[in-house]
Structures are given as C-alpha cells and as structure tokens.
Write a protein that holds these residues in place. Sequence first.
Motif, PDB file in Angstrom:
ATOM      1  N   ARG A   5      13.769 -53.660 -22.376  1.00 42.42           N
ATOM      2  CA  ARG A   5      12.313 -53.654 -22.269  1.00 42.42           C
ATOM      3  C   ARG A   5      11.847 -52.455 -21.463  1.00 42.42           C
ATOM      4  O   ARG A   5      12.558 -51.972 -20.585  1.00 42.42           O
ATOM      5  N   SER A   8       4.707 -49.823 -20.849  1.00 41.48           N
ATOM      6  CA  SER A   8       3.793 -48.794 -21.359  1.00 41.48           C
ATOM      7  C   SER A   8       2.416 -49.013 -20.769  1.00 41.48           C
ATOM      8  O   SER A   8       1.960 -50.161 -20.637  1.00 41.48           O
ATOM      9  N   THR A  20      -6.389 -46.784 -28.675  1.00 36.80           N
ATOM     10  CA  THR A  20      -5.388 -47.840 -28.447  1.00 36.80           C
ATOM     11  C   THR A  20      -4.673 -48.261 -29.729  1.00 36.80           C
ATOM     12  O   THR A  20      -3.438 -48.327 -29.762  1.00 36.80           O
ATOM     13  N   ASN A  24      -0.719 -47.814 -30.581  1.00 34.54           N
ATOM     14  CA  ASN A  24       0.146 -48.970 -30.841  1.00 34.54           C
ATOM     15  C   ASN A  24       0.820 -48.886 -32.211  1.00 34.54           C
ATOM     16  O   ASN A  24       1.949 -49.352 -32.387  1.00 34.54           O
ATOM     17  N   ILE A  34       5.701 -55.026 -29.350  1.00 36.90           N
ATOM     18  CA  ILE A  34       4.836 -55.260 -28.189  1.00 36.90           C
ATOM     19  C   ILE A  34       4.893 -56.752 -27.879  1.00 36.90           C
ATOM     20  O   ILE A  34       4.401 -57.565 -28.659  1.00 36.90           O
ATOM     21  N   ALA A  36       4.004 -58.252 -24.777  1.00 29.63           N
ATOM     22  CA  ALA A  36       2.988 -58.744 -23.842  1.00 29.63           C
ATOM     23  C   ALA A  36       1.956 -57.643 -23.639  1.00 29.63           C
ATOM     24  O   ALA A  36       2.284 -56.455 -23.711  1.00 29.63           O
ATOM     25  N   ARG A  37       0.726 -58.047 -23.404  1.00 28.78           N
ATOM     26  CA  ARG A  37      -0.355 -57.058 -23.249  1.00 28.78           C
ATOM     27  C   ARG A  37      -1.404 -57.559 -22.270  1.00 28.78           C
ATOM     28  O   ARG A  37      -1.755 -58.731 -22.289  1.00 28.78           O
ATOM     29  N   LYS A  38      -1.888 -56.661 -21.421  1.00 23.95           N
ATOM     30  CA  LYS A  38      -3.017 -56.953 -20.531  1.00 23.95           C
ATOM     31  C   LYS A  38      -3.995 -55.802 -20.577  1.00 23.95           C
ATOM     32  O   LYS A  38      -3.601 -54.653 -20.369  1.00 23.95           O
ATOM     33  N   ASP A  39      -5.249 -56.104 -20.877  1.00 25.47           N
ATOM     34  CA  ASP A  39      -6.303 -55.087 -20.829  1.00 25.47           C
ATOM     35  C   ASP A  39      -6.989 -55.249 -19.479  1.00 25.47           C
ATOM     36  O   ASP A  39      -7.653 -56.259 -19.245  1.00 25.47           O
ATOM     37  N   VAL A  73      -4.506 -50.279 -20.984  1.00 23.85           N
ATOM     38  CA  VAL A  73      -3.805 -51.339 -21.711  1.00 23.85           C
ATOM     39  C   VAL A  73      -2.349 -51.293 -21.252  1.00 23.85           C
ATOM     40  O   VAL A  73      -1.648 -50.316 -21.500  1.00 23.85           O
ATOM     41  N   GLN A  75       1.360 -52.786 -21.430  1.00 27.67           N
ATOM     42  CA  GLN A  75       2.144 -53.541 -22.413  1.00 27.67           C
ATOM     43  C   GLN A  75       3.632 -53.493 -22.100  1.00 27.67           C
ATOM     44  O   GLN A  75       4.144 -52.496 -21.584  1.00 27.67           O
ATOM     45  N   LEU A  77       7.155 -53.393 -23.921  1.00 26.56           N
ATOM     46  CA  LEU A  77       7.734 -53.064 -25.225  1.00 26.56           C
ATOM     47  C   LEU A  77       9.190 -53.477 -25.232  1.00 26.56           C
ATOM     48  O   LEU A  77       9.890 -53.319 -24.224  1.00 26.56           O
TER      49      LEU A  77
END
Length: 140
Positions: A5, A8, A20, A24, A34, A36-39, A73, A75, A77
């Motif tokens: 992992r 990013s 974005t 991606n 991807i 997990a993601r948090k904005d 953003v 993330q 990966l």
Amino acid sequence: MVKQRTLSIIKPDATRRGLTDAINEKIENGGLKIIARKDITLTQEQAGKFYEVHKERPFYGELVDSMIVAPVVVQVLEGEDAVTKYRNIMGDTDPANAAPGTIRAEFAESKGANSVHGSDSAENAMNEILFFFKEEELAD
Ligand code: ATP
Ligand code: MG
C-alpha cells in the motif's frame, strides 16, 4: 509478488483545477486500486506535521502553505509494488523532468504545484497511511 500500500495526496493545485477524476483514472489504469479516500482541507498544523521531514529545506514554508489553500484528496492505493509503481505513475518531482504520460508531466504546473504526493518507501507509506486513516477504515 506481495500486495503493498502507498499514500497518495491529490494536492490543492490539482483539486482546484478539477483534475481529481483524471488523476484517479491514471492511478487505476496504472494498475493500482484505490481502497480508501478522504476529501479534506488540511490545517496548517497537519500539513506542517505531515511534511516535517522537509522542515530544514528552504521551500518548507511555501510547501506547507500550498497544501492548505484548497481541499486535498487523500487516498490509500493498493497493488503489487505500490510505492514504486505509484512514483512511476506520478513522474519526477519537477514536471520539466517528468516522463511523458505521467501525472506530473500532464498536469503539474511547477515543482511546488506538482499536483500529487506519493510515499517514497514502504515504511513511510505505512506511517503516512496511519497519519490519515484508522486500521478499520482500511479493511479489504
Ligand atoms: P512528494 O513527497 O510530494 O510526493 P517528491 O517525493 O517527488 O514529492 P520531495 O523531495 O519529497 O519530492 O519534496 C516534497 C514536495 O516539496 C514536492 O512534491 C514539491 O511539491 C515540493 N518541492 C520539492 N522541491 C522543491 C523546490 N525546489 N521548490 C519548491 N517546492 C519543492
Ligand atoms: Mg517525497
């Protein structure tokens, strides 16, 4: 090969320009998932701490300021050899030296506004992921 992992961050210069989804797409076409993601919008304290390794470098203040001016953003990966793979997808820190087709060659504006961050080792990746995510947010 073992799954790995990496972290990013799509930086403010890119989120501001609506890049974005295009970024991606390059990540996924490059063979990374991807997971997990948090904005979020980083605080000065968070950005300062995240980039603490660079605090003696002359561009540190500028770097921290550039990370808080708009949302990012963040993330996680995942894929085979994810750290190296993502650095190859990003391209060189300086867009002038980035290989054609890489994120930075196509989208970065300058060394400072270079659109993305990627961890530079497996150990740093683990620490950077835990800086933003809890274990339970990363379950497969
Ligand atoms: P990142 O850590 O963001 O993935 P990198 O590993 O390619 O990028 P580093 O050397 O770790 O590059 O630098 C961290 C960030 O600091 C760079 O992405 C860039 O935005 C900024 N930076 C690096 N060198 C300069 C410079 N000479 N002038 C301005 N900003 C710089
Ligand atoms: Mg780096």
